[in-house]
Design a protein around this motif. Structure first.
Motif, PDB file in Angstrom:
ATOM      1  N   HIS A  43       1.035  -0.783   0.244  1.00  0.00           N
ATOM      2  CA  HIS A  43       0.208   0.183  -0.303  1.00  0.00           C
ATOM      3  C   HIS A  43       0.783   1.282   0.477  1.00  0.00           C
ATOM      4  CE1 HIS A  43      -2.553   3.528   1.687  1.00  0.00           C
ATOM      5  NE2 HIS A  43      -3.801   2.855   1.054  1.00  0.00           N
ATOM      6  N   ILE A  44       0.291   2.201  -0.631  1.00  0.00           N
ATOM      7  CA  ILE A  44       1.786   3.573  -1.427  1.00  0.00           C
ATOM      8  C   ILE A  44       0.563   4.909  -0.872  1.00  0.00           C
ATOM      9  CG2 ILE A  44       3.006   5.473  -2.650  1.00  0.00           C
ATOM     10  CD1 ILE A  44       2.285   1.439  -3.508  1.00  0.00           C
ATOM     11  N   MET A  45       0.974   4.943   1.017  1.00  0.00           N
ATOM     12  CA  MET A  45      -0.301   6.298   1.156  1.00  0.00           C
ATOM     13  C   MET A  45       0.546   7.051   0.230  1.00  0.00           C
ATOM     14  SD  MET A  45      -0.391   7.757   5.293  1.00  0.00           S
ATOM     15  CE  MET A  45       0.966   8.777   4.547  1.00  0.00           C
ATOM     16  N   THR A  46      -0.567   8.329   0.640  1.00  0.00           N
ATOM     17  CA  THR A  46      -0.812   9.261  -0.454  1.00  0.00           C
ATOM     18  C   THR A  46      -1.282  10.336  -0.263  1.00  0.00           C
ATOM     19  OG1 THR A  46      -2.879   9.630  -1.836  1.00  0.00           O
ATOM     20  CG2 THR A  46      -1.530   7.684  -3.080  1.00  0.00           C
ATOM     21  N   ARG A  47      -0.523  11.701  -0.420  1.00  0.00           N
ATOM     22  CA  ARG A  47      -1.091  13.078  -0.237  1.00  0.00           C
ATOM     23  C   ARG A  47      -2.773  13.128   0.133  1.00  0.00           C
ATOM     24  NH1 ARG A  47       2.727  15.346   3.451  1.00  0.00           N
ATOM     25  NH2 ARG A  47       1.359  16.670   4.836  1.00  0.00           N
ATOM     26  N   ASP A  48      -3.101  13.477  -1.587  1.00  0.00           N
ATOM     27  CA  ASP A  48      -3.947  13.548  -1.681  1.00  0.00           C
ATOM     28  C   ASP A  48      -4.812  12.326  -2.719  1.00  0.00           C
ATOM     29  OD1 ASP A  48      -5.468  15.035  -4.545  1.00  0.00           O
ATOM     30  OD2 ASP A  48      -5.807  16.529  -2.942  1.00  0.00           O
ATOM     31  N   GLU A  49      -5.978  12.622  -2.771  1.00  0.00           N
ATOM     32  CA  GLU A  49      -6.469  11.121  -2.940  1.00  0.00           C
ATOM     33  C   GLU A  49      -7.355  11.338  -4.623  1.00  0.00           C
ATOM     34  OE1 GLU A  49      -9.030  11.251   0.258  1.00  0.00           O
ATOM     35  OE2 GLU A  49      -8.084  12.573  -0.917  1.00  0.00           O
ATOM     36  N   ARG A  50      -6.753  12.318  -5.428  1.00  0.00           N
ATOM     37  CA  ARG A  50      -6.930  13.055  -6.683  1.00  0.00           C
ATOM     38  C   ARG A  50      -4.897  12.135  -7.555  1.00  0.00           C
ATOM     39  NH1 ARG A  50      -5.949  18.525  -9.524  1.00  0.00           N
ATOM     40  NH2 ARG A  50      -4.486  18.812  -7.736  1.00  0.00           N
ATOM     41  N   SER A  51      -3.838  12.626  -6.536  1.00  0.00           N
ATOM     42  CA  SER A  51      -3.085  11.833  -6.418  1.00  0.00           C
ATOM     43  C   SER A  51      -2.478  10.510  -6.992  1.00  0.00           C
ATOM     44  CB  SER A  51      -1.804  11.916  -5.563  1.00  0.00           C
ATOM     45  OG  SER A  51      -1.805  13.400  -6.400  1.00  0.00           O
ATOM     46  N   ALA A  52      -3.579   9.259  -6.036  1.00  0.00           N
ATOM     47  CA  ALA A  52      -4.199   7.883  -6.117  1.00  0.00           C
ATOM     48  C   ALA A  52      -4.860   7.533  -7.145  1.00  0.00           C
ATOM     49  CB  ALA A  52      -5.116   8.102  -4.441  1.00  0.00           C
ATOM     50  N   SER A  53      -5.633   8.433  -7.944  1.00  0.00           N
ATOM     51  CA  SER A  53      -5.909   8.296  -9.455  1.00  0.00           C
ATOM     52  C   SER A  53      -4.585   8.414 -10.113  1.00  0.00           C
ATOM     53  CB  SER A  53      -7.245   8.498  -8.987  1.00  0.00           C
ATOM     54  OG  SER A  53      -7.549   9.715  -9.414  1.00  0.00           O
ATOM     55  N   PRO A  72     -11.764   7.890   0.914  1.00  0.00           N
ATOM     56  CA  PRO A  72     -12.378   7.169   1.830  1.00  0.00           C
ATOM     57  C   PRO A  72     -13.509   7.382   1.462  1.00  0.00           C
ATOM     58  CG  PRO A  72     -11.144   9.207   2.242  1.00  0.00           C
ATOM     59  CD  PRO A  72     -10.590   8.638   0.967  1.00  0.00           C
ATOM     60  N   SER A  73     -14.604   8.178   1.905  1.00  0.00           N
ATOM     61  CA  SER A  73     -16.395   8.424   1.102  1.00  0.00           C
ATOM     62  C   SER A  73     -16.240  10.061   2.045  1.00  0.00           C
ATOM     63  CB  SER A  73     -17.305   7.558   2.753  1.00  0.00           C
ATOM     64  OG  SER A  73     -16.955   8.473   3.609  1.00  0.00           O
ATOM     65  N   GLY A  74     -17.314  10.965   1.014  1.00  0.00           N
ATOM     66  CA  GLY A  74     -17.161  11.486   0.776  1.00  0.00           C
ATOM     67  C   GLY A  74     -16.814  12.524   0.347  1.00  0.00           C
ATOM     68  N   GLY A  75     -15.769  13.649   0.925  1.00  0.00           N
ATOM     69  CA  GLY A  75     -14.343  14.397   0.262  1.00  0.00           C
ATOM     70  C   GLY A  75     -13.512  13.423  -0.462  1.00  0.00           C
ATOM     71  N   GLY A  76     -13.020  12.546  -0.380  1.00  0.00           N
ATOM     72  CA  GLY A  76     -12.686  11.749  -0.871  1.00  0.00           C
ATOM     73  C   GLY A  76     -13.128  10.618  -1.715  1.00  0.00           C
ATOM     74  N   ALA A  77     -14.169  10.482  -1.935  1.00  0.00           N
ATOM     75  CA  ALA A  77     -14.814  10.277  -3.168  1.00  0.00           C
ATOM     76  C   ALA A  77     -14.448  11.211  -4.397  1.00  0.00           C
ATOM     77  CB  ALA A  77     -16.277   9.080  -3.225  1.00  0.00           C
ATOM     78  N   THR A  78     -14.910  12.288  -3.399  1.00  0.00           N
ATOM     79  CA  THR A  78     -15.047  13.421  -5.437  1.00  0.00           C
ATOM     80  C   THR A  78     -13.658  13.967  -4.954  1.00  0.00           C
ATOM     81  OG1 THR A  78     -15.055  15.070  -3.250  1.00  0.00           O
ATOM     82  CG2 THR A  78     -17.395  14.450  -4.203  1.00  0.00           C
ATOM     83  N   TYR A  79     -11.893  13.721  -4.562  1.00  0.00           N
ATOM     84  CA  TYR A  79     -11.218  14.433  -5.041  1.00  0.00           C
ATOM     85  C   TYR A  79     -10.623  13.566  -5.847  1.00  0.00           C
ATOM     86  CZ  TYR A  79     -11.332  17.610  -1.255  1.00  0.00           C
ATOM     87  OH  TYR A  79     -11.211  18.363  -0.402  1.00  0.00           O
ATOM     88  N   ILE A  80     -11.202  11.745  -5.174  1.00  0.00           N
ATOM     89  CA  ILE A  80     -10.053  10.916  -6.202  1.00  0.00           C
ATOM     90  C   ILE A  80     -10.926  11.141  -7.988  1.00  0.00           C
ATOM     91  CG2 ILE A  80     -11.753   8.221  -6.248  1.00  0.00           C
ATOM     92  CD1 ILE A  80      -9.485   6.976  -5.001  1.00  0.00           C
ATOM     93  N   LEU A  81     -11.971  11.498  -8.201  1.00  0.00           N
ATOM     94  CA  LEU A  81     -11.905  11.259  -9.515  1.00  0.00           C
ATOM     95  C   LEU A  81     -11.022  11.425 -10.576  1.00  0.00           C
ATOM     96  CD1 LEU A  81     -16.187  13.043  -8.971  1.00  0.00           C
ATOM     97  CD2 LEU A  81     -15.550  10.465  -9.680  1.00  0.00           C
ATOM     98  N   PRO A  82     -10.812  12.099 -11.000  1.00  0.00           N
ATOM     99  CA  PRO A  82      -9.814  12.933 -11.702  1.00  0.00           C
ATOM    100  C   PRO A  82      -9.018  11.756 -12.527  1.00  0.00           C
ATOM    101  CG  PRO A  82      -9.378  14.626 -10.505  1.00  0.00           C
ATOM    102  CD  PRO A  82     -10.364  13.688  -9.914  1.00  0.00           C
ATOM    103  N   GLY A  83      -8.090  11.452 -11.984  1.00  0.00           N
ATOM    104  CA  GLY A  83      -7.427   9.712 -12.648  1.00  0.00           C
ATOM    105  C   GLY A  83      -8.429   8.212 -13.487  1.00  0.00           C
TER     106      GLY A  83
END
Length: 580
Positions: A43-53, A72-83
């Protein structure tokens, strides 16, 4: 077995070895299951969900395996969308996992509650909220199958906290390793259509092949090279298709279209009497907004793709054919009745194109030799090409780096060694993307080529790179602005610059603050040595290269170069009138 444990077990048995993401309170059970399996999945921990994607997207492009991101849920789900959207648009196999609020608390206003299925529907091939732990294993297997079969793409699972904690029947928990990478299930095209395509290619006087990213995803570069060199048919590529053929092949003519194309390649395509598009959506960039080739008075068109709905989307076809790129190319060559005769007929044209190529590279050499300041982007790209091994992986942002890498960075071997997001062109891709590349590279050199506009969107991942001590070199083209937009304002809006310029920033100092070794480069004479030092360092290294603005150094973007020429001509006429 808990749902979270079943999730991790199916992923591990299906070949998943890396997951990119960061924690949230609704996903703690998932992290607990990952802890128990940390010897199987990194598991590679990132600093931002967008970066993870973005990391997962690049990892998948380089390995061909499924890229997995989570948040995670909520804001995390919205942040991860770009990738996720980028992977889906570029046909890259990716699974996005987001934890979710408990089903038992649905519609009660619990913190971070969100309709995740509706959120992800427009940017995925398939997505589902896993509403019962009993169906967890089935849902994960479907996400894997959908990601890698047919046209690869992004899938998404929303994982409610109580589903992760619930019981999954042990008998339902197993992986599907045959679907670990794309393409998982190759399909052979209709033999009758193959024969029609082969006959059309053989009969054409000026055929051209345009290869897209589907050729690279299929691993079809050997089949494409054999077909094209056997018949002496020139091969152009899209940006995502770069790597479909070694650009040193006598039949390779480089990129075509509106961004990073070689002018002689565009001219070759425009004058063709038959175009074979393969593994490409024939989208706006590759076709210069559907003007190249001309859709009305232009050549006959053959279109081959694994996804039937894209075939014939933009051009009237003489043959449309659904199937895997590698199998289709192999079958077409076999079906050509007299390959030696076809090769002889096309030989003179290939010789002329080789002459055009020599003149093109001579001009690139001239641009790279200019020692004025600010530094010419062409000089930077030449230094990279001179010093990087042929198997090095470059992850680039879609702004300034893209046209120069597309046009000036010659690939001497086939395969995906340049990674550029072209579905949506989101800035801030390269810095997190190089993390995904580092975990995919298997010892190969990884380099990010970014720009100062992108830096502000993803610089937090510099800490991720140093935390894992990744041997990543980041090279930044700094021109003090959102250069792409400023160029549009320059060329088409009479220099009415608005909200595009930055304050001066010491980017190297920021990188050092995150633990990088770093320097700024302002003198063209220092570029080669700076890159050499960075590559030899062995650890995280950041180079801030102050490069010339697009305003005074128009990138190899066809429409911009034409507009710049018109503007220069108009200025000269105006000056002549003023002199009179």
């Amino acid at each position: 077995m808990r749902g979270a444990e079943a999730l991790v077990e199916v992923l591990a048995e299906s070949g998943v070895q890396h997951i990119f993401g960061l924690p949230g309170d609704t996903g703690v059970s998932f992290y607990d299951a990952l802890y128990d399996n940390r010897h199987r999945i990194t598991h590679i921990m990132t600093r931002d969900e967008r970066s993870a994607s973005f990391m997962a997207d690049v990892y998948a492009r380089v390995t061909g395996k499924i890229g997995v991101c989570e948040g995670p849920s909520g804001g995390g789900a919205t942040y991860i969308l770009p990738g996720v959207a980028e992977a889906q648009g570029s046909a890259i196999p990716l699974i996005c996992l987001t934890s979710d609020t408990p089903i038992g608390q649905q519609d009660k206003g619990v913190l971070t509650e969100l309709d995740q299925e509706s959120l992800f529907r427009p940017v995925t091939k398939w997505n589902r909220r896993v509403s019962s732990a009993e169906t967890m294993a089935d849902a994960v297997r479907r996400a894997v199958r959908m990601a890698t079969s047919g046209r690869p793409g992004a899938t998404h699972l929303a994982l409610p906290a109580d589903t992760l904690e619930g019981a999954t029947p042990a008998a339902s928990v197993y992986g599907i390793p045959d679907f670990a990478r794309a393409p998982a299930m190759r399909t052979r095209p209709d033999p009758e259509l193959v024969q029609r395509a082969a006959d059309a290619l053989a009969a054409a006087k000026r055929p051209v092949i345009v290869a897209g990213g589907g050729v690279v995803t299929s691993g079809a570069w050997d089949a494409l090279t054999t077909l094209a060199e056997s018949l002496h048919i020139p091969v152009a590529t899209s940006i995502n298709g770069k790597g479909s053929i070694a650009e040193t092949s006598p039949v390779a003519i480089g990129l075509v279209g509106g961004n990073g194309a070689r002018p002689y390649a565009n001219a070759c395509l425009a004058s063709s009497d038959l175009v074979l598009f393969i593994g490409t959506r024939t989208e706006s960039t590759t076709t210069s907004h559907w003007t190249l080739p001309d859709p009305v008075h232009g050549p006959d068109v053959i279109h081959i793709d694994v996804e039937p709905w894209v075939i014939g989307n933009s051009y009237r076809l003489v043959v449309g054919m659904a199937g895997d790129a590698r199998l289709a190319l192999e079958d077409v060559l076999i079906a050509v009745a007299h390959p030696t005769r076809v090769r002889h007929a096309n030989r003179e044209r290939i010789s002329a194109l080789l002459g055009e190529r020599d003149r093109y590279w001579a001009d690139v050499d001239r641009q790279a030799a200019i020692t004025s300041t600010p530094i010419k982007p062409a000089r930077l790209i030449r230094a990279l090409r001179d010093q990087l091994a042929d198997d090095a992986i470059i992850v680039a942002d879609p702004g300034t780096p893209t046209p120069y890498l597309g046009a000036h960075y010659e690939l001497r071997r086939p395969g995906r060694t340049t990674v550029i997001p072209r579905a949506h062109g989101g800035l801030g891709y390269a810095i997190p993307g190089v993390v995904g590349a580092a975990y995919a590279a298997d010892g190969r050199r990884v380099v990010a080529v970014t720009a100062d506009g992108s830096f502000g969107m993803s610089c937090g991942e510099l800490e991720t790179i140093t935390r894992y001590n990744l041997p990543a070199v980041i090279i930044q083209c700094s021109n003090g602005a959102f250069g792409w937009i400023k160029e549009l304002q320059h060329l088409y809006h009479q220099d009415r610059y608005f909200s595009v310029d930055f304050n001066p920033v010491d980017y190297a100092a920021i990188a050092r603050g995150f633990g990088f070794r770093a320097r700024q480069v302002t003198d063209p004479a220092d570029v080669d040595d700076a890159i050499r030092v960075a590559l030899n360092d062995g650890g995280p290294y950041f180079l801030d290269v102050v490069t010339e603005s697009p305003i005074t150094e128009t990138p190899p973007v066809a429409a911009w170069q034409a507009a710049g020429a018109r503007r220069t001509s108009s200025d000269l006429v105006g000056a002549a009138v003023s002199d009179e």
